[in-house]
Design an enzyme around this catalytic site. Structure first.
Site, PDB file in Angstrom:
ATOM      1  CD  GLU A 109       1.746   5.127  -0.497  1.00 14.42           C
ATOM      2  OE1 GLU A 109       0.985   6.298  -0.617  1.00 14.42           O
ATOM      3  OE2 GLU A 109       0.900   4.294   0.456  1.00 14.42           O
ATOM      4  CD  GLU A 117       2.254   3.144   3.992  1.00 14.29           C
ATOM      5  OE1 GLU A 117       0.902   3.514   3.684  1.00 14.29           O
ATOM      6  OE2 GLU A 117       3.050   4.097   3.768  1.00 14.29           O
TER       7      GLU A 117
END
Ligand code: IFM
Length: 454
Positions: free
Chosen positions: A166, A358
């Site tokens: 991220e 995820e």
């Protein structure tokens, strides 16, 4: 009811990250990370909670791994703690720290679980933060050193590598919004940090491949797609800006398109790039665009954008959807968002292969009087998102695997332990683990390589 079969060799996994589960924050030679400092600073996390103990996974990993194996989990995505391996960001390897991951990898392989390593899931040695952190270009070299050390030791056994988790969070959430370590609110620093994170990815990929020639290497950005509230030009424009800020600023360079011109202009107009793109040096964009073997998608929700908000009002940017359900993070359940993203990554960006690195939800369900945890909302959530994944595969999108966030409840950063994302419940008083109903449901999905829809 319909039965959706997944492709042969589809990888079913689950994910965690070091700081969120390991604890043992000052043991065996680990030095503090900038998250230790942040969490120990009053007012930065809910009730002052920290990752000092977390799920005590550093000690309990054999038990956790056995539980994973009993649930038929095929792959485990975990991150390494940089300050455990190279304390204080120096050159000296802390063998005790590296040995921990060596043993974990061996244990996983013995249990038939495929390791997916994330090199950076937000633990920068505090010393490197003191030297300027990600807005500072020298951090790139330090990260590449970490990538080299870890892949040199584990590259013979680990075949899936993720450089960064991220990048939007490492840069914007941490340096522009200030909710994550180091807690800055500084646009130019955030944009420089974004560049250095991307550059460190591009520089690390060949270093990892040199040590692990058979490896697949990729990166796992978080994607929160934007949809306009109405068809008004203002709302459409707001969605475009959000998309540029959150998705294209990272994806375009990764896929060789440079930083998006409309966003460079927007940031300049707002004064966020007072010195233009002065952090970009010759050759950087080519380095960042190194071809990857896969793209990881982290996706949970979407944003509904209206023209009345600006990026600086991030927390209130989204318009609530009265027809939707929300998880306890106050995130809209929107499975079509993942479906749309998968199509976009494939048809627009031509991602070679995609893992959903995820996806999951926070619900606080705990044990009933019989010790059972009926987290049916989690099952509904996972089922709905997986249905979209299956549909995208049907369109030809090369999705190779799916990782539920998270294996077990853990430290949710500035929200402390208030959010439970796990398929396994953790009693933080006793450290007892208790699989929730969703864990058994997922085991069933994995065992049959198929999903039963309602
Ligand atoms: O817990 C986080 C994880 O560390 C990164 N992705 C989102 C998760 C839920 O917020």
């Amino acid at each position: 009811m319909a039965v959706l079969r997944f492709p042969e060799r589809f990888v079913w996994g689950t994910a965690t990250s070091a700081y969120q589960i390991e604890g043992a924050w000052d043991e065996d030679g680990r030095s503090p990370s900038h998250w230790d400092t942040f969490a120990h600073t009053p007012g930065k996390t809910r009730n002052g909670e920290t990752g000092d103990v977390a799920c005590d996974h550093y000690r309990r990993w054999p038990e956790d791994m056995a539980l994973m194996a009993s649930l038929n989990i095929q792959a485990y995505r975990f991150s390494v703690s940089w300050p455990r391996i190279l304390p204080n960001g120096g050159n000296q390897i802390n063998e005790a720290g590296l040995d921990h991951y060596d043993r974990l990898v061996d244990g996983l392989l013995e249990a038939g679980i495929r390791p997916f390593i994330t090199l950076y899931h937000w633990e920068l040695p505090q010393t490197l933060q003191d030297a300027g952190g990600w807005p500072e270009r020298s951090t790139v070299d330090h990260f590449v050193q970490l990538a080299d050390v870890v892949s040199r030791r584990l590259g013979d056994r680990v075949h899936n590598w993720i450089t960064h988790n991220e990048p939007w969070c490492t840069s914007m959430l941490s340096h522009q919004i200030g909710l994550h370590a180091p807690g800055w609110r500084n646009w130019p620093a955030a944009l420089a940090a974004a560049h250095h994170v991307l550059l460190s990815h591009g520089t690390a990929v060949p270093a990892i491949r040199a040590n692990a020639p058979q490896a697949e290497v990729g990166i796992a950005p978080n994607y929160e797609p934007a949809y306009p509230l109405t068809r008004s030009p203002e709302d459409i424009e707001a969605a475009r800006i959000w998309d540029g800020y959150y998705i294209r600023w990272f994806n375009d360079p990764l896929f060789g398109r440079h930083y998006p011109a409309d966003m460079v202009a927007y940031y300049q107009e707002k004064g966020y790039l007072p010195h233009g793109l002065n952090f970009v040096q010759p050759g950087d964009m080519e380095t960042i665009a190194v071809p990857v073997d896969f793209i990881g998608i982290n996706n949970y929700t979407r944003q509904i954008m209206s023209g009345k908000v600006s990026l600086d009002q991030f927390q209130t940017a989204a318009s609530p959807n009265p027809n939707a359900t929300y998880t306890e993070m106050n995130w809209e359940v929107y499975p079509d968002g993942l479906y749309d993203l998968l199509n976009r990554l494939h048809f627009d960006y031509q991602a070679p292969k995609i893992y959903i690195t995820e996806n999951g939800c926070s619900y606080g369900d705990g044990p009933d009087k019989n010790g059972r945890i009926h987290d049916t909302r989690r099952i509904d959530y996972l089922r709905s998102y997986l249905t979209g994944v299956h549909r995208a595969i049907g369109n030809g999108v090369p999705v190779a695997g799916y990782f539920v966030w998270s294996f077990m409840d853990n430290f949710e950063w500035s929200l402390g332990y208030s959010q439970r994302f796990g398929m396994v419940y953790v009693d933080y008083q006793t450290q007892q683990r208790l699989p929730k109903e969703s864990a058994y449901w997922y085991k069933d999905v994995i065992s049959h390589n198929q999903l039963e829809t309602m």
